[in-house]
Scaffold this motif. Structure first.
Motif, PDB file in Angstrom:
ATOM      1  N   LEU A  91      -8.027   7.325  -1.157  1.00 54.17           N
ATOM      2  CA  LEU A  91      -6.828   7.722  -1.889  1.00 54.17           C
ATOM      3  C   LEU A  91      -6.656   9.239  -1.898  1.00 54.17           C
ATOM      4  CD1 LEU A  91      -4.385   6.937  -3.556  1.00 54.17           C
ATOM      5  CD2 LEU A  91      -5.850   6.885  -5.578  1.00 54.17           C
ATOM      6  N   ALA A  92      -7.766   9.964  -1.849  1.00 57.62           N
ATOM      7  CA  ALA A  92      -7.701  11.424  -1.871  1.00 57.62           C
ATOM      8  C   ALA A  92      -7.206  11.997  -0.547  1.00 57.62           C
ATOM      9  CB  ALA A  92      -9.071  12.005  -2.207  1.00 57.62           C
ATOM     10  N   GLN A  93      -7.234  11.201   0.513  1.00 57.20           N
ATOM     11  CA  GLN A  93      -6.751  11.660   1.821  1.00 57.20           C
ATOM     12  C   GLN A  93      -5.224  11.646   1.822  1.00 57.20           C
ATOM     13  OE1 GLN A  93      -9.275  12.701   3.756  1.00 57.20           O
ATOM     14  NE2 GLN A  93     -10.576  11.923   2.134  1.00 57.20           N
ATOM     15  N   VAL A  94      -4.625  12.666   2.370  1.00 57.16           N
ATOM     16  CA  VAL A  94      -3.160  12.741   2.422  1.00 57.16           C
ATOM     17  C   VAL A  94      -2.737  12.698   3.872  1.00 57.16           C
ATOM     18  CG1 VAL A  94      -1.161  14.142   1.837  1.00 57.16           C
ATOM     19  CG2 VAL A  94      -3.118  14.065   0.291  1.00 57.16           C
ATOM     20  N   PRO A  95      -1.832  11.846   4.284  1.00 49.92           N
ATOM     21  CA  PRO A  95      -1.231  10.784   3.461  1.00 49.92           C
ATOM     22  C   PRO A  95      -2.177   9.592   3.367  1.00 49.92           C
ATOM     23  CG  PRO A  95      -0.317  10.689   5.656  1.00 49.92           C
ATOM     24  CD  PRO A  95      -1.279  11.872   5.628  1.00 49.92           C
ATOM     25  N   SER A  96      -2.057   8.847   2.297  1.00 47.27           N
ATOM     26  CA  SER A  96      -2.904   7.688   2.089  1.00 47.27           C
ATOM     27  C   SER A  96      -2.237   6.452   2.684  1.00 47.27           C
ATOM     28  CB  SER A  96      -3.151   7.467   0.596  1.00 47.27           C
ATOM     29  OG  SER A  96      -3.918   6.296   0.410  1.00 47.27           O
ATOM     30  N   SER A  97      -3.037   5.606   3.288  1.00 50.51           N
ATOM     31  CA  SER A  97      -2.511   4.361   3.853  1.00 50.51           C
ATOM     32  C   SER A  97      -2.813   3.176   2.942  1.00 50.51           C
ATOM     33  CB  SER A  97      -3.117   4.126   5.238  1.00 50.51           C
ATOM     34  OG  SER A  97      -4.518   4.024   5.126  1.00 50.51           O
ATOM     35  N   LEU A  98      -3.287   3.448   1.727  1.00 48.27           N
ATOM     36  CA  LEU A  98      -3.617   2.380   0.792  1.00 48.27           C
ATOM     37  C   LEU A  98      -2.346   1.728   0.248  1.00 48.27           C
ATOM     38  CD1 LEU A  98      -6.465   4.154  -1.179  1.00 48.27           C
ATOM     39  CD2 LEU A  98      -6.699   2.385   0.555  1.00 48.27           C
ATOM     40  N   PRO A  99      -2.461   0.491  -0.251  1.00 47.71           N
ATOM     41  CA  PRO A  99      -1.300  -0.171  -0.846  1.00 47.71           C
ATOM     42  C   PRO A  99      -0.719   0.660  -2.003  1.00 47.71           C
ATOM     43  CG  PRO A  99      -3.128  -1.699  -0.602  1.00 47.71           C
ATOM     44  CD  PRO A  99      -3.646  -0.334  -0.263  1.00 47.71           C
ATOM     45  N   GLU A 100       0.587   0.537  -2.218  1.00 42.88           N
ATOM     46  CA  GLU A 100       1.279   1.350  -3.222  1.00 42.88           C
ATOM     47  C   GLU A 100       0.682   1.203  -4.622  1.00 42.88           C
ATOM     48  OE1 GLU A 100       5.728   1.629  -5.109  1.00 42.88           O
ATOM     49  OE2 GLU A 100       5.545   1.153  -2.973  1.00 42.88           O
ATOM     50  N   GLU A 101       0.332  -0.025  -5.023  1.00 42.66           N
ATOM     51  CA  GLU A 101      -0.233  -0.232  -6.357  1.00 42.66           C
ATOM     52  C   GLU A 101      -1.557   0.516  -6.522  1.00 42.66           C
ATOM     53  OE1 GLU A 101      -1.317  -3.764  -9.521  1.00 42.66           O
ATOM     54  OE2 GLU A 101      -1.388  -4.231  -7.382  1.00 42.66           O
ATOM     55  N   GLU A 102      -2.384   0.488  -5.487  1.00 43.03           N
ATOM     56  CA  GLU A 102      -3.666   1.200  -5.560  1.00 43.03           C
ATOM     57  C   GLU A 102      -3.447   2.704  -5.582  1.00 43.03           C
ATOM     58  OE1 GLU A 102      -8.011   1.488  -3.382  1.00 43.03           O
ATOM     59  OE2 GLU A 102      -6.684  -0.172  -2.897  1.00 43.03           O
ATOM     60  N   GLN A 103      -2.447   3.191  -4.838  1.00 45.63           N
ATOM     61  CA  GLN A 103      -2.141   4.617  -4.872  1.00 45.63           C
ATOM     62  C   GLN A 103      -1.696   5.036  -6.266  1.00 45.63           C
ATOM     63  OE1 GLN A 103       0.191   6.361  -1.691  1.00 45.63           O
ATOM     64  NE2 GLN A 103      -0.257   4.588  -0.383  1.00 45.63           N
ATOM     65  N   GLU A 104      -0.833   4.240  -6.876  1.00 43.62           N
ATOM     66  CA  GLU A 104      -0.324   4.572  -8.206  1.00 43.62           C
ATOM     67  C   GLU A 104      -1.415   4.492  -9.268  1.00 43.62           C
ATOM     68  OE1 GLU A 104       2.448   2.310 -11.363  1.00 43.62           O
ATOM     69  OE2 GLU A 104       3.309   2.589  -9.366  1.00 43.62           O
ATOM     70  N   ASN A 105      -2.121   3.364  -9.328  1.00 43.48           N
ATOM     71  CA  ASN A 105      -3.114   3.169 -10.383  1.00 43.48           C
ATOM     72  C   ASN A 105      -4.389   3.964 -10.161  1.00 43.48           C
ATOM     73  OD1 ASN A 105      -1.514   1.436 -11.918  1.00 43.48           O
ATOM     74  ND2 ASN A 105      -2.119  -0.321 -10.680  1.00 43.48           N
ATOM     75  N   GLY A 106      -4.605   4.430  -8.959  1.00 49.71           N
ATOM     76  CA  GLY A 106      -5.779   5.249  -8.687  1.00 49.71           C
ATOM     77  C   GLY A 106      -5.670   6.643  -9.269  1.00 49.71           C
ATOM     78  N   HIS A 107      -4.510   6.965  -9.817  1.00 46.94           N
ATOM     79  CA  HIS A 107      -4.269   8.279 -10.406  1.00 46.94           C
ATOM     80  C   HIS A 107      -4.120   8.220 -11.923  1.00 46.94           C
ATOM     81  CE1 HIS A 107      -3.664  10.730  -6.784  1.00 46.94           C
ATOM     82  NE2 HIS A 107      -3.184   9.632  -6.239  1.00 46.94           N
ATOM     83  N   ASN A 108      -4.495   7.120 -12.563  1.00 47.00           N
ATOM     84  CA  ASN A 108      -4.250   7.051 -14.006  1.00 47.00           C
ATOM     85  C   ASN A 108      -5.325   6.269 -14.757  1.00 47.00           C
ATOM     86  OD1 ASN A 108      -3.554   4.240 -13.878  1.00 47.00           O
ATOM     87  ND2 ASN A 108      -1.516   4.808 -13.158  1.00 47.00           N
ATOM     88  N   ALA A 109      -5.190   6.253 -16.069  1.00 40.56           N
ATOM     89  CA  ALA A 109      -6.166   5.595 -16.928  1.00 40.56           C
ATOM     90  C   ALA A 109      -6.158   4.083 -16.749  1.00 40.56           C
ATOM     91  CB  ALA A 109      -5.896   5.952 -18.392  1.00 40.56           C
TER      92      ALA A 109
END
Length: 185
Positions: A91-109
Motif C-alpha cells: 500500500l505504501a508503494q505509489v501507485p498501489s495496485s491493491l483493491p480500492e477498499e484495502e487502499q482506503e482502509n489501510g489508511h485509517n483506524a
C-alpha cells in the motif's frame, strides 16, 4: 484547502474511518469549508469500529490499566497495537495496485482495528496513518491527550530516503512526547 481536511481527518479519526465517498474542499479566502458526502453503509462500519474500540477498552480495564498512570497507559496502547498490526508495504508503494477498499482502509483506524482480509493473524494491515489514527482513537477512549503528527520520517533509521510519515504526540505531565507505533511493530 487540503490542510483543512487534513486537520479534520487528524482530529476525528473515527468519523473519517467510517465514511466512504467524496470530499469537497472550498477555499473562501480567510477560511476553508470541508464537505464529506458519504456512500455505502456507514452505520455498519461505525458499529464494527465501535465494537473494536469497546473490546480494546474492556481488555484495558480487565488488565487494571484504569488505575495506572498516564505513561503506563500510553505504553499499554502502543503495545496493544504493535502486537496486532502489520505494515502494509504494498500500500505504501505509489501507485498501489491493491483493491480500492484495502487502499482506503489501510489508511485509517477502521482498517487497523476492524481489519480486512489480510495475510497473517493480526487485526490490521495498514500504513502509518492507520497506526496513528488507531492510537489517537484509543487514547481518546481512555482520556489521554493525543494528536496525530504528519511530516517526514527517516527510512531505516537514517535520513537517507526520507518519506511522508504520520505518528502521534501524547501529553504527559504537561509535556508532549512523540509516539510512533509504526516503527514499534
Amino acid at each position: 484547502v487540503y490542510g483543512a481536511y487534513a486537520a479534520y481527518d487528524n482530529d476525528h479519526p473515527f468519523e473519517t474511518a467510517v465514511t466512504t465517498g467524496t470530499v469537497r474542499c472550498s477555499n473562501y479566502g480567510s477560511y476553508a469549508s470541508v464537505t464529506v458526502e458519504t456512500l455505502g453503509n456507514v452505520s455498519t462500519k461505525k458499529q464494527l469500529l465501535t465494537t473494536a474500540v469497546d473490546a480494546f477498552y474492556q481488555q484495558f480495564c480487565e488488565d487494571g490499566m484504569t488505575d495506572q498512570d498516564a505513561l503506563e497507559q500510553c505504553w499499554y496502547i502502543q503495545s496493544y497495537l504493535a502486537q496486532r498490526l502489520s505494515y502494509n508495504t504494498p500500500l505504501a508503494q505509489v501507485p498501489s495496485s491493491l483493491p480500492e477498499e484495502e487502499q482506503e482502509n489501510g489508511h485509517n483506524a477502521y482498517g487497523a482495528l476492524v481489519g480486512l482480509n489480510y495475510p497473517g493473524d493480526r487485526a490490521g494491515y495498514v500504513v502509518c496513518q492507520g497506526y496513528a489514527d488507531a492510537y489517537l482513537l484509543l487514547c481518546q477512549k481512555v482520556g489521554l491527550p493525543c494528536v496525530v503528527v504528519s511530516g517526514e520520517g527517516a527510512n531505516g533509521g537514517n535520513f537517507i530516503g526520507q518519506s511522508n510519515h504520520m505518528w502521534n504526540a501524547v501529553r504527559l505531565n504537561g509535556k508532549w512526547y512523540a509516539v510512533d507505533v509504526t516503527w514499534d511493530d
